[in-house]
Design a protein around this motif. Structure first.
Motif, PDB file in Angstrom:
ATOM      1  N   PRO A 157       0.824  -1.206   0.000  1.00 45.25           N
ATOM      2  CA  PRO A 157       0.000   0.000   0.000  1.00 45.25           C
ATOM      3  C   PRO A 157       0.861   1.260   0.000  1.00 45.25           C
ATOM      4  N   GLU A 158       0.414   2.254  -0.713  1.00 43.44           N
ATOM      5  CA  GLU A 158       1.149   3.510  -0.805  1.00 43.44           C
ATOM      6  C   GLU A 158       0.532   4.608   0.052  1.00 43.44           C
ATOM      7  N   THR A 159      -0.729   4.444   0.414  1.00 39.72           N
ATOM      8  CA  THR A 159      -1.413   5.459   1.204  1.00 39.72           C
ATOM      9  C   THR A 159      -2.231   4.801   2.307  1.00 39.72           C
ATOM     10  N   LEU A 160      -2.630   5.624   3.278  1.00 43.81           N
ATOM     11  CA  LEU A 160      -3.514   5.126   4.330  1.00 43.81           C
ATOM     12  C   LEU A 160      -4.837   4.665   3.734  1.00 43.81           C
ATOM     13  N   ASP A 161      -5.303   5.357   2.708  1.00 50.50           N
ATOM     14  CA  ASP A 161      -6.554   4.966   2.066  1.00 50.50           C
ATOM     15  C   ASP A 161      -6.445   3.582   1.433  1.00 50.50           C
ATOM     16  N   ASP A 162      -5.269   3.240   0.891  1.00 47.27           N
ATOM     17  CA  ASP A 162      -5.062   1.895   0.338  1.00 47.27           C
ATOM     18  C   ASP A 162      -5.273   0.831   1.414  1.00 47.27           C
ATOM     19  N   ILE A 163      -4.729   1.079   2.597  1.00 46.18           N
ATOM     20  CA  ILE A 163      -4.822   0.120   3.695  1.00 46.18           C
ATOM     21  C   ILE A 163      -6.271  -0.034   4.152  1.00 46.18           C
ATOM     22  N   ILE A 164      -6.945   1.087   4.344  1.00 46.18           N
ATOM     23  CA  ILE A 164      -8.328   1.060   4.799  1.00 46.18           C
ATOM     24  C   ILE A 164      -9.221   0.397   3.752  1.00 46.18           C
ATOM     25  N   SER A 165      -9.012   0.753   2.481  1.00 39.66           N
ATOM     26  CA  SER A 165      -9.849   0.211   1.406  1.00 39.66           C
ATOM     27  C   SER A 165      -9.728  -1.306   1.319  1.00 39.66           C
ATOM     28  N   HIS A 166      -8.507  -1.817   1.451  1.00 39.14           N
ATOM     29  CA  HIS A 166      -8.322  -3.261   1.338  1.00 39.14           C
ATOM     30  C   HIS A 166      -8.989  -3.998   2.492  1.00 39.14           C
ATOM     31  N   SER A 167      -8.844  -3.483   3.718  1.00 38.98           N
ATOM     32  CA  SER A 167      -9.465  -4.134   4.872  1.00 38.98           C
ATOM     33  C   SER A 167     -10.987  -4.144   4.751  1.00 38.98           C
ATOM     34  N   VAL A 168     -11.562  -3.009   4.393  1.00 44.81           N
ATOM     35  CA  VAL A 168     -13.012  -2.927   4.276  1.00 44.81           C
ATOM     36  C   VAL A 168     -13.505  -3.765   3.100  1.00 44.81           C
ATOM     37  N   GLY A 169     -12.774  -3.749   1.999  1.00 44.63           N
ATOM     38  CA  GLY A 169     -13.150  -4.560   0.850  1.00 44.63           C
ATOM     39  C   GLY A 169     -13.180  -6.039   1.175  1.00 44.63           C
ATOM     40  N   ARG A 170     -12.192  -6.497   1.927  1.00 42.84           N
ATOM     41  CA  ARG A 170     -12.164  -7.911   2.318  1.00 42.84           C
ATOM     42  C   ARG A 170     -13.317  -8.249   3.257  1.00 42.84           C
ATOM     43  N   ALA A 171     -13.669  -7.294   4.134  1.00 43.28           N
ATOM     44  CA  ALA A 171     -14.806  -7.519   5.029  1.00 43.28           C
ATOM     45  C   ALA A 171     -16.104  -7.618   4.234  1.00 43.28           C
ATOM     46  N   LEU A 172     -16.272  -6.748   3.240  1.00 43.53           N
ATOM     47  CA  LEU A 172     -17.483  -6.790   2.415  1.00 43.53           C
ATOM     48  C   LEU A 172     -17.520  -8.023   1.525  1.00 43.53           C
ATOM     49  N   ASP A 173     -16.350  -8.562   1.203  1.00 45.17           N
ATOM     50  CA  ASP A 173     -16.279  -9.829   0.461  1.00 45.17           C
ATOM     51  C   ASP A 173     -17.092 -10.920   1.154  1.00 45.17           C
ATOM     52  N   LEU A 174     -17.102 -10.885   2.471  1.00 45.19           N
ATOM     53  CA  LEU A 174     -17.747 -11.935   3.248  1.00 45.19           C
ATOM     54  C   LEU A 174     -19.263 -11.945   3.087  1.00 45.19           C
ATOM     55  N   PHE A 175     -19.804 -10.892   2.481  1.00 45.41           N
ATOM     56  CA  PHE A 175     -21.238 -10.832   2.199  1.00 45.41           C
ATOM     57  C   PHE A 175     -21.543 -11.245   0.757  1.00 45.41           C
ATOM     58  N   GLY A 176     -20.516 -11.689   0.038  1.00 45.33           N
ATOM     59  CA  GLY A 176     -20.713 -12.103  -1.342  1.00 45.33           C
ATOM     60  C   GLY A 176     -20.895 -10.944  -2.295  1.00 45.33           C
TER      61      GLY A 176
END
Length: 210
Positions: A157-176
């Protein structure tokens, strides 16, 4: 269910940005977003971000007051995909673990669990004491998923937003939910020198490094 719905809860742990990012990501999807924010989360919003309350509320389709235990999301007959709590404070975790429906956020989470829908808690605290760990075990045994937002550094990740986006994206993955912009290992991400290998699919990973 003709309308797909998801509940987003934002509680008072540090990391209000995780909840905001979830709302932003869901905007691009055909899904109705129901939002409930705790009193503690209102404080972290002011401390950690430049978002006004109105800025955040406008990102959701429906906003529910924390005190309204008669809201639609307080009933299992109101069908949703489930609920993401981002971030999830240890106070909220404890209330959910012990079925204390003392506000709409914890009541909605209790409903999701009792109706066997998906509950994902982005638990935000460190270090953890034994009470925290026991509460995580209780939630897990009831079918919930404890999802601490641990940075995925393999994506560089190059920015804080990259880190946050990936974590939240993976969490939303769990809802299909299909999030096209989420970088994925083996599709968009691979370490230099490794070709065509998936993590855990090679007997000796050291041999594939050039």
């Amino acid at each position: 269910m003709s309308t797909r719905r998801i509940i987003i809860g934002i509680s008072g742990a540090t990391g209000f940005q995780y909840g905001v990012k979830a709302l932003q990501m869901l905007k691009s999807l055909d899904i109705e977003v129901h939002l409930v924010i705790s009193k503690g989360a209102e404080m972290t919003r002011r401390l950690e971000t430049d978002y006004s309350r109105e800025d955040v509320l406008q990102m959701a389709d429906v906003v529910h007051p924390l005190e309204n235990l008669g809201a639609s999301i307080a009933s299992g007959s109101f069908i949703t995909l489930g609920m993401l709590v981002a971030p999830c404070s240890m106070r909220t975790l404890g209330a959910i673990a012990h079925n204390l429906s003392d506000n709409l956020l914890t009541r909605a989470a209790d409903v999701v669990l009792k109706d066997r829908r998906r509950l994902v808690l982005m638990a935000r605290e460190t270090p953890l004491n034994l009470g925290h760990l026991r509460n995580m075990q209780l939630v897990t045994e009831m079918g919930g998923i404890v999802f601490p937002p641990v940075p995925a550094l393999y994506q560089r990740p190059e920015t804080l937003d990259d880190i946050i986006s990936h974590s939240v994206g993976r969490a939303l993955d769990l809802f299909g939910l299909d999030l096209d912009a989420l970088p994925r290992w083996g599709e968009d991400i691979a370490p230099a020198g490794i070709t065509g290998q998936r993590p855990g699919h090679h007997h000796d990973p050291l041999k594939v490094i050039s």
